[in-house]
Motif scaffolding. Structure first.
Motif, short mmCIF file in Angstrom:
data_model
loop_
_atom_site.label_atom_id
_atom_site.label_comp_id
_atom_site.label_asym_id
_atom_site.label_seq_id
_atom_site.Cartn_x
_atom_site.Cartn_y
_atom_site.Cartn_z
N LEU A 217 0.84 -1.19 0.00
CA LEU A 217 0.00 0.00 0.00
C LEU A 217 0.88 1.25 0.00
O LEU A 217 1.83 1.35 0.78
CB LEU A 217 -0.91 0.02 1.22
CG LEU A 217 -1.80 -1.21 1.41
CD1 LEU A 217 -2.63 -1.06 2.68
CD2 LEU A 217 -2.70 -1.41 0.19
N TYR A 218 0.55 2.20 -0.86
CA TYR A 218 1.35 3.41 -1.01
C TYR A 218 0.76 4.59 -0.23
O TYR A 218 -0.46 4.76 -0.17
CB TYR A 218 1.43 3.80 -2.49
CG TYR A 218 2.23 2.84 -3.33
CD1 TYR A 218 3.59 3.03 -3.55
CD2 TYR A 218 1.61 1.73 -3.92
CE1 TYR A 218 4.32 2.16 -4.34
CE2 TYR A 218 2.34 0.84 -4.70
CZ TYR A 218 3.69 1.06 -4.91
OH TYR A 218 4.41 0.18 -5.69
N GLU A 219 1.68 5.40 0.35
CA GLU A 219 1.30 6.63 1.05
C GLU A 219 0.16 6.41 2.05
O GLU A 219 -0.69 7.28 2.23
CB GLU A 219 0.91 7.74 0.06
CG GLU A 219 2.09 8.41 -0.60
CD GLU A 219 2.56 7.64 -1.84
OE1 GLU A 219 3.77 7.46 -2.01
OE2 GLU A 219 1.70 7.23 -2.65
N VAL A 220 0.15 5.26 2.67
CA VAL A 220 -0.85 5.04 3.71
C VAL A 220 -0.51 5.91 4.92
O VAL A 220 -1.37 6.17 5.77
CB VAL A 220 -0.94 3.54 4.06
CG1 VAL A 220 0.20 3.10 4.94
CG2 VAL A 220 -2.28 3.19 4.66
N ILE A 221 0.73 6.38 4.95
CA ILE A 221 1.18 7.32 5.98
C ILE A 221 1.62 8.60 5.28
O ILE A 221 2.31 8.56 4.26
CB ILE A 221 2.34 6.73 6.80
CG1 ILE A 221 1.89 5.48 7.56
CG2 ILE A 221 2.94 7.77 7.75
CD1 ILE A 221 0.82 5.74 8.61
N GLY A 222 1.23 9.74 5.81
CA GLY A 222 1.60 11.02 5.21
C GLY A 222 0.80 11.34 3.96
O GLY A 222 -0.15 10.66 3.61
N ASN A 223 1.18 12.41 3.29
CA ASN A 223 0.54 12.92 2.07
C ASN A 223 -0.82 13.52 2.38
O ASN A 223 -0.95 14.73 2.45
CB ASN A 223 0.46 11.85 0.99
CG ASN A 223 0.62 12.44 -0.40
OD1 ASN A 223 1.19 13.52 -0.56
ND2 ASN A 223 0.14 11.75 -1.42
N VAL A 224 -1.88 12.70 2.55
CA VAL A 224 -3.17 13.24 3.00
C VAL A 224 -3.76 12.36 4.08
O VAL A 224 -3.55 11.15 4.11
CB VAL A 224 -4.19 13.35 1.83
CG1 VAL A 224 -3.71 14.34 0.78
CG2 VAL A 224 -4.50 12.00 1.21
N TRP A 225 -4.48 12.99 5.00
CA TRP A 225 -5.29 12.24 5.94
C TRP A 225 -6.35 11.47 5.17
O TRP A 225 -6.73 11.88 4.07
CB TRP A 225 -6.00 13.19 6.92
CG TRP A 225 -5.13 13.78 7.99
CD1 TRP A 225 -4.51 15.00 7.95
CD2 TRP A 225 -4.82 13.21 9.26
NE1 TRP A 225 -3.83 15.22 9.12
CE2 TRP A 225 -4.00 14.14 9.93
CE3 TRP A 225 -5.16 12.01 9.88
CZ2 TRP A 225 -3.52 13.91 11.23
CZ3 TRP A 225 -4.68 11.77 11.17
CH2 TRP A 225 -3.86 12.70 11.82
N GLU A 226 -6.85 10.37 5.74
CA GLU A 226 -7.83 9.55 5.04
C GLU A 226 -9.04 9.27 5.94
O GLU A 226 -8.91 8.94 7.12
CB GLU A 226 -7.18 8.23 4.61
CG GLU A 226 -6.00 8.45 3.66
CD GLU A 226 -5.35 7.15 3.20
OE1 GLU A 226 -5.96 6.08 3.36
OE2 GLU A 226 -4.22 7.22 2.68
N TRP A 227 -10.22 9.42 5.33
CA TRP A 227 -11.47 9.19 6.05
C TRP A 227 -11.64 7.72 6.44
O TRP A 227 -11.25 6.82 5.69
CB TRP A 227 -12.67 9.55 5.17
CG TRP A 227 -12.95 11.00 4.99
CD1 TRP A 227 -12.79 11.75 3.86
CD2 TRP A 227 -13.48 11.91 5.97
NE1 TRP A 227 -13.18 13.05 4.07
CE2 TRP A 227 -13.62 13.18 5.36
CE3 TRP A 227 -13.87 11.76 7.31
CZ2 TRP A 227 -14.11 14.29 6.03
CZ3 TRP A 227 -14.35 12.87 7.98
CH2 TRP A 227 -14.47 14.12 7.35
N THR A 228 -12.24 7.49 7.59
CA THR A 228 -12.74 6.17 7.96
C THR A 228 -14.21 6.32 8.34
O THR A 228 -14.71 7.44 8.51
CB THR A 228 -11.98 5.55 9.16
OG1 THR A 228 -12.39 6.20 10.38
CG2 THR A 228 -10.48 5.67 8.97
N THR A 229 -14.92 5.21 8.49
CA THR A 229 -16.35 5.28 8.80
C THR A 229 -16.63 5.46 10.29
O THR A 229 -17.76 5.76 10.66
CB THR A 229 -17.06 3.99 8.35
OG1 THR A 229 -16.46 2.87 9.01
CG2 THR A 229 -16.96 3.81 6.84
N ASP A 230 -15.64 5.29 11.14
CA ASP A 230 -15.88 5.34 12.58
C ASP A 230 -16.22 6.76 13.05
O ASP A 230 -15.51 7.72 12.73
CB ASP A 230 -14.65 4.87 13.35
CG ASP A 230 -14.46 3.38 13.30
OD1 ASP A 230 -14.80 2.78 12.27
OD2 ASP A 230 -13.97 2.81 14.29
#
Length: 310
Positions: A217-230
């Motif tokens: 998985l790429y850029e799972v850290i840094g670059n942009v924050w990512e939404w989750t459903t919680d």
């Protein structure tokens, strides 16, 4: 997409240096799932918009009736001119400022949206492979549904980001820059006014700019924050413990949100940090890190990736 085999892992962090909202850690079991190998890009999001004529939250006139539900009762309605479409843009000062007031480097910018990331006059030409930003929660959810996917839970996201490194501080080990190599896009220099961009990027980076984790998985850290459903609550993990849950199966978070710093807002958990995380401020480039964001908020450093069940 990449297939992630299910298994057990530690959700949260018991490290004394971790934030209180990241503890106490709990053992969790996750079922297998597919996940996008990169953050959703401008090109991918454009296909969705072209096919559905979807208009993002940042492009719509501000809905005062909804907005006032996120504010203390009795808050007066702003002038109509202040309810024009827009989003939050990183506007760094040219000098040192207190790090206790984020309004020193964030500005509500009329006309800022996914097609104009820094506002009018900016565009995404030749940036097809950059992560789409300025997407509110419902925008990300609408894309995921159109694509036959869904957004990840916080537990799924964290499990995928850890990639088996359960006891490591970062997704790749215990050193932020092993052997001097940058593993993610974050802020170098003096935050927020002096970015030396030693990692090669002053703001966003194209997807696949940094090495993938062990799950590919790429850029799972840094670059942009990512939404989750919680939904976000600072006591999520503590409540798991209070409920006697030493281990939980595919947790989906609390049934509602609550942020004591903003008790009227509805918030979801975002993960992974962004190009604005630094060692001086918001060092959330760790899989265990978590932050709250209002569901109607679009920001220059906020994007998403999708998952899909087997």
């Amino acid at each position: 997409m990449v297939w992630i085999e299910g298994g057990k892992f530690t959700l949260g962090d018991n490290d004394p240096a971790a934030l209180q909202i990241e503890s106490p850690a709990i053992e969790a079991t996750i079922d297998g799932f597919y996940i996008d190998e990169t953050e959703v890009t401008n090109a991918q999001f454009k296909k969705f918009v072209d096919a559905t004529k979807y208009i993002t939250v940042a492009e719509r006139p501000v809905d005062w009736e909804f907005l006032k539900t996120q504010l203390p009762p009795g808050t007066p309605k702003p002038d109509d001119a202040d309810l024009e479409p827009g989003s939050l843009v990183f506007t760094p000062p040219n000098h040192a400022v207190t790090l206790e007031d984020y309004s020193r480097w964030w500005s509500w910018t009329k006309g800022a949206n996914w097609k104009h990331p820094q506002g009018p006059g900016s565009d995404i030409k030749e940036k097809d492979n950059y992560p789409v930003v300025h997407v509110a929660y419902e925008d990300a959810e609408a894309y995921a549904k159109w694509a036959g996917k869904r957004l990840p839970t916080e537990a799924e996201w964290e499990y995928a980001a850890q990639a088996g490194n359960n006891n490591s501080k970062f997704a790749w080990g215990n050193e932020l820059n092993p052997q001097g190599k940058y593993m993610a896009n974050f802020f170098q220099g003096e935050f927020p006014y002096k970015n030396t961009h030693e990692d090669g990027y002053e703001r966003l980076a194209p997807v696949k700019s940094f090495p993938p984790n062990k799950f590919r998985l790429y850029e799972v850290i840094g670059n942009v924050w990512e939404w989750t459903t919680d939904y976000y609550r600072p006591d999520t993990y503590a409540k798991y413990k209070t409920d006697g849950m030493r281990e939980c199966h595919s947790p989906k978070g609390p049934k509602d949100s609550y942020d004591p710093n903003d008790p009227y807002g509805t918030k979801r958990v975002i993960k992974g940090g962004s190009f604005l995380c630094s060692e001086q401020y918001c060092s959330n480039y760790r899989p265990n890190a978590r932050m709250a964001t209002s569901i109607d908020s679009g920001q220059e450093h906020l994007g998403f990736r999708c998952v899909k069940d087997k």
